[in-house]
Design a protein around this motif. Structure first.
Motif, PDB file in Angstrom:
ATOM      1  N   ALA A 141       0.838  -1.199   0.000  1.00  0.00           N
ATOM      2  CA  ALA A 141       0.000   0.000   0.000  1.00  0.00           C
ATOM      3  C   ALA A 141       0.872   1.248   0.000  1.00  0.00           C
ATOM      4  O   ALA A 141       1.993   1.244   0.507  1.00  0.00           O
ATOM      5  N   LEU A 172      -4.117  -1.795   6.983  1.00  0.00           N
ATOM      6  CA  LEU A 172      -4.848  -2.956   6.486  1.00  0.00           C
ATOM      7  C   LEU A 172      -4.889  -3.986   7.601  1.00  0.00           C
ATOM      8  O   LEU A 172      -3.855  -4.273   8.217  1.00  0.00           O
ATOM      9  N   ILE A 197      -9.556  -1.884   5.244  1.00  0.00           N
ATOM     10  CA  ILE A 197      -8.573  -0.866   4.908  1.00  0.00           C
ATOM     11  C   ILE A 197      -8.888   0.382   5.716  1.00  0.00           C
ATOM     12  O   ILE A 197      -9.999   0.893   5.669  1.00  0.00           O
ATOM     13  N   ILE A 244      -4.650   6.516   2.026  1.00  0.00           N
ATOM     14  CA  ILE A 244      -4.187   5.171   1.684  1.00  0.00           C
ATOM     15  C   ILE A 244      -4.551   4.952   0.224  1.00  0.00           C
ATOM     16  O   ILE A 244      -5.667   5.249  -0.193  1.00  0.00           O
ATOM     17  N   VAL A 289      -3.853  -0.343  -2.575  1.00  0.00           N
ATOM     18  CA  VAL A 289      -3.696  -1.495  -1.685  1.00  0.00           C
ATOM     19  C   VAL A 289      -3.737  -2.781  -2.511  1.00  0.00           C
ATOM     20  O   VAL A 289      -4.597  -2.939  -3.380  1.00  0.00           O
TER      21      VAL A 289
END
Length: 189
Positions: A29, A43, A141, A155, A158
């Motif tokens: 990520a 995560l 997430i 973020i 991922v």
């Protein structure tokens, strides 16, 4: 990008079993923290304190250093690896790759964390298990189970792999996020 003010954070329900009872995986990520605080989840697949997988930011704690990342793989016990070098600051993007390979013989080979394509030294607590736990928890997430673990920042990109990435594959993942991509010299990507 995922930001902390979004009212609904992603839950990856169709990927839940990929991390159950396995001897290997890799998590990747891009993250940009807006604030530094303890146990902020990037995560997670969290069932209990002794049955979970968690990639998190930690601001200060007796188990990890200040302003560092940690990766936990727990199957009936408490086990994690932490960077310990005041690695993280707000407003910067970091590419993280956690590589778990339970077929290896010791903590240092079973669990690795790469930051911006570079493997970081980890301080371990407990013994990283040979396989992950199996549970009904969902992969999440940006949070774990409660509000105190919500990620404050962004973020992006991922990825969950069902195999342990090599150091070369990690560098390729990192380079794909930069302005140019470095592919193989021969063959196909």
């Amino acid at each position: 990008s995922l930001t902390a003010f979004l009212p609904i954070l992603p839950i990856i329900s169709d990927m839940n079993n990929i991390l159950d009872g396995t001897a290997y995986f890799s998590l990747s990520a891009w993250v940009k923290p807006a604030a530094l605080a303890n146990w902020k989840s990037i995560l997670t697949k969290y069932s209990s304190a002794t049955n979970n997988i968690s990639l998190q930011l930690n601001a200060s704690d007796d188990q990890c250093g200040n302003d560092d990342f940690n990766i936990a793989v727990m199957n009936g016990g408490s086990a994690q690896g932490c960077t310990n070098s005041n690695l993280v600051s707000t407003g910067n993007w970091y590419h993280l790759v956690a590589v778990y390979d339970g077929t290896q013989g010791n903590n240092e080979n079973r669990l690795k964390l790469y930051v911006n394509g570079i493997q970081r030294s980890l301080t371990f607590t407990g013994t990283i298990p040979a396989t992950t736990g199996s549970n009904a928890a969902t992969v999440k997430i940006g949070f774990e189970n409660d509000v105190s673990t919500y990620w404050n920042g962004q973020i992006d990109d991922v990825k969950i792999f069902n195999y342990p990435l090599t150091a070369t594959q990690v560098r390729n993942e990192y380079n794909q996020g930069s302005a140019i991509r470095f592919g193989p010299i021969t063959g196909t990507p």
